[in-house]
Design a protein around this motif. Structure first.
Motif, PDB file in Angstrom:
ATOM      1  N   LEU A   1       7.696  -2.910 -14.407  1.00  0.00           N
ATOM      2  CA  LEU A   1       6.321  -3.268 -14.772  1.00  0.00           C
ATOM      3  C   LEU A   1       5.802  -4.388 -13.878  1.00  0.00           C
ATOM      4  O   LEU A   1       4.666  -4.336 -13.402  1.00  0.00           O
ATOM      5  CB  LEU A   1       6.264  -3.699 -16.234  1.00  0.00           C
ATOM      6  CG  LEU A   1       4.912  -4.269 -16.707  1.00  0.00           C
ATOM      7  CD1 LEU A   1       3.849  -3.175 -16.711  1.00  0.00           C
ATOM      8  CD2 LEU A   1       5.039  -4.891 -18.088  1.00  0.00           C
ATOM      9  N   LEU A   2       6.644  -5.389 -13.618  1.00  0.00           N
ATOM     10  CA  LEU A   2       6.222  -6.522 -12.792  1.00  0.00           C
ATOM     11  C   LEU A   2       5.965  -6.095 -11.344  1.00  0.00           C
ATOM     12  O   LEU A   2       5.055  -6.608 -10.689  1.00  0.00           O
ATOM     13  CB  LEU A   2       7.271  -7.634 -12.853  1.00  0.00           C
ATOM     14  CG  LEU A   2       7.552  -8.212 -14.248  1.00  0.00           C
ATOM     15  CD1 LEU A   2       8.552  -9.355 -14.167  1.00  0.00           C
ATOM     16  CD2 LEU A   2       6.271  -8.679 -14.919  1.00  0.00           C
TER      17      LEU A   2
ATOM     18  N   GLU B   1       4.958  -3.094 -10.514  1.00  0.00           N
ATOM     19  CA  GLU B   1       3.703  -2.349 -10.600  1.00  0.00           C
ATOM     20  C   GLU B   1       2.506  -3.303 -10.630  1.00  0.00           C
ATOM     21  O   GLU B   1       1.440  -3.000 -10.083  1.00  0.00           O
ATOM     22  CB  GLU B   1       3.713  -1.464 -11.843  1.00  0.00           C
ATOM     23  CG  GLU B   1       2.493  -0.577 -11.987  1.00  0.00           C
ATOM     24  CD  GLU B   1       2.549   0.296 -13.237  1.00  0.00           C
ATOM     25  OE1 GLU B   1       1.500   0.849 -13.616  1.00  0.00           O
ATOM     26  OE2 GLU B   1       3.652   0.414 -13.827  1.00  0.00           O
ATOM     27  N   CYS B   2       2.696  -4.464 -11.273  1.00  0.00           N
ATOM     28  CA  CYS B   2       1.623  -5.471 -11.346  1.00  0.00           C
ATOM     29  C   CYS B   2       1.592  -6.361 -10.103  1.00  0.00           C
ATOM     30  O   CYS B   2       0.741  -7.257 -10.010  1.00  0.00           O
ATOM     31  CB  CYS B   2       1.811  -6.346 -12.584  1.00  0.00           C
ATOM     32  SG  CYS B   2       1.634  -5.460 -14.140  1.00  0.00           S
ATOM     33  N   SER B   3       2.523  -6.136  -9.178  1.00  0.00           N
ATOM     34  CA  SER B   3       2.595  -6.877  -7.918  1.00  0.00           C
ATOM     35  C   SER B   3       2.705  -8.387  -8.133  1.00  0.00           C
ATOM     36  O   SER B   3       1.981  -9.173  -7.522  1.00  0.00           O
ATOM     37  CB  SER B   3       1.373  -6.557  -7.048  1.00  0.00           C
ATOM     38  OG  SER B   3       1.569  -7.032  -5.729  1.00  0.00           O
TER      39      SER B   3
ATOM     40  N   PRO C   1       0.935 -13.661  -8.450  1.00  0.00           N
ATOM     41  CA  PRO C   1       0.706 -12.424  -7.686  1.00  0.00           C
ATOM     42  C   PRO C   1       1.183 -12.567  -6.240  1.00  0.00           C
ATOM     43  O   PRO C   1       1.311 -13.676  -5.708  1.00  0.00           O
ATOM     44  CB  PRO C   1      -0.810 -12.248  -7.758  1.00  0.00           C
ATOM     45  CG  PRO C   1      -1.335 -13.634  -7.912  1.00  0.00           C
ATOM     46  CD  PRO C   1      -0.318 -14.391  -8.705  1.00  0.00           C
TER      47      PRO C   1
END
Length: 298
Positions: free
Chosen positions: A129-130, A132-134, A258
């Protein structure tokens, strides 16, 4: 939202309770000069009483560049100092140098093979998930509770003291092994000659272990019974640490950074300065997640 619907009871990601803003008025009362500040409220990985029984704290990223707690912090804060990746690797090296019989899990964070497999499986889902969230630069926060210690003052015993004990014990290892062998050979005779004493001793040890577990049982995850926020199945895990019964508080924290142009430039600059770009904290989210899980899998 979809991810937490499916993984809320097992995810190690720190729970966010809310995003808030506060407007700070100018001292002269001019509303046009008001400054607005934003802040997040997150669920704590450790309970508020943590200082009473947590003897070690680790902040682990899988990075080895600049990831060591200073000696000044260790001396000033004692068991409250937050140790990092290099610290736990050095402790493993020291213990392995004392005795080759120490297995790596016994020197590090030992929760057993089945629990480790389940933990790593969930970590991989969380990290997917992380990625994917970059985002990157997160860490696994770990608090260690020594369950074999009842005396309140003794809960502050540091790992350094444990290593010192092992160093002293290694000098008498051969003598100790001889005594253990003789004791093992004489045990059947002791049990035949004094069965009542053996039964009483076994009962006493059982009661002592039970009381130790109950009296030193850590508090439940903070807020679990009041606000309905639970850290998940893996937020508290039983295991062993340096041969002693232990409880681990765990949670993935600081996962809002990010992968920006600034971070790309930081990665490139540190490479030019001679740092190993694969070992620094600032790497691409996919590489960060892979290195993170490999470190935890050691």
């Amino acid at each position: 939202y979809k991810f937490m619907n499916q993984n809320a009871k097992r995810s190690l990601l720190t729970r966010f309770c809310g995003l808030y803003s506060v407007k700070i008025a100018n001292v002269e009362g001019n509303s046009s000069d008001e400054e607005e500040k934003y802040f997040l409220v997150m669920n704590s990985v450790f309970p508020p009483e943590a200082s009473q029984f947590i003897s070690e704290r680790f902040d682990l990223k899988g990075s080895t560049v600049g990831r060591e707690c200073s000696e000044e912090e260790k001396q000033a804060k004692g068991s409250h100092a937050v140790l990092k990746d290099v610290d736990i690797l050095k402790k493993v090296e020291v213990l392995r140098s004392i005795s080759p019989t120490f297995a790596l899990p016994d020197c590090g964070i030992c929760i057993g093979p089945s629990a480790k497999a389940a933990l790593l499986s969930q970590l991989r889902r969380d990290l997917a998930l992380l990625v994917e969230c970059s985002v990157m630069d997160y860490s696994l926060l770990v608090g260690v509770v020594n369950m074999d210690v009842i005396d309140g003052d003794s809960t502050k015993t540091s790992t350094k003291n444990e290593i010192d004990k092992l160093l002293r014990a290694s000098k008498t290892m051969n003598k100790s092994r001889t005594l253990q062998t003789l004791n093992a050979l004489s045990r059947p005779l002791q049990e035949l000659g004094a069965p009542a004493m053996t039964i009483c001793k076994a009962a006493y040890n059982g009661v002592q272990t039970t009381l130790s577990t109950v009296l030193t049982l850590p508090f439940p995850y903070y807020g679990a019974d009041k606000c309905g926020v639970d850290g998940g199945y893996f937020s508290i895990m039983r295991g062993r640490r340096l041969g002693k019964r232990a409880v681990y508080y765990m949670g993935v924290i600081d996962f809002l950074q990010p992968w920006t142009t600034q971070k790309v430039l930081e990665n490139q600059l540190k490479g030019v300065l001679g740092y190993n770009r694969s070992a620094i904290s600032c790497v691409h989210p996919k590489d960060y997640a892979e290195r993170f899980i490999n470190f935890m899998d050691k």
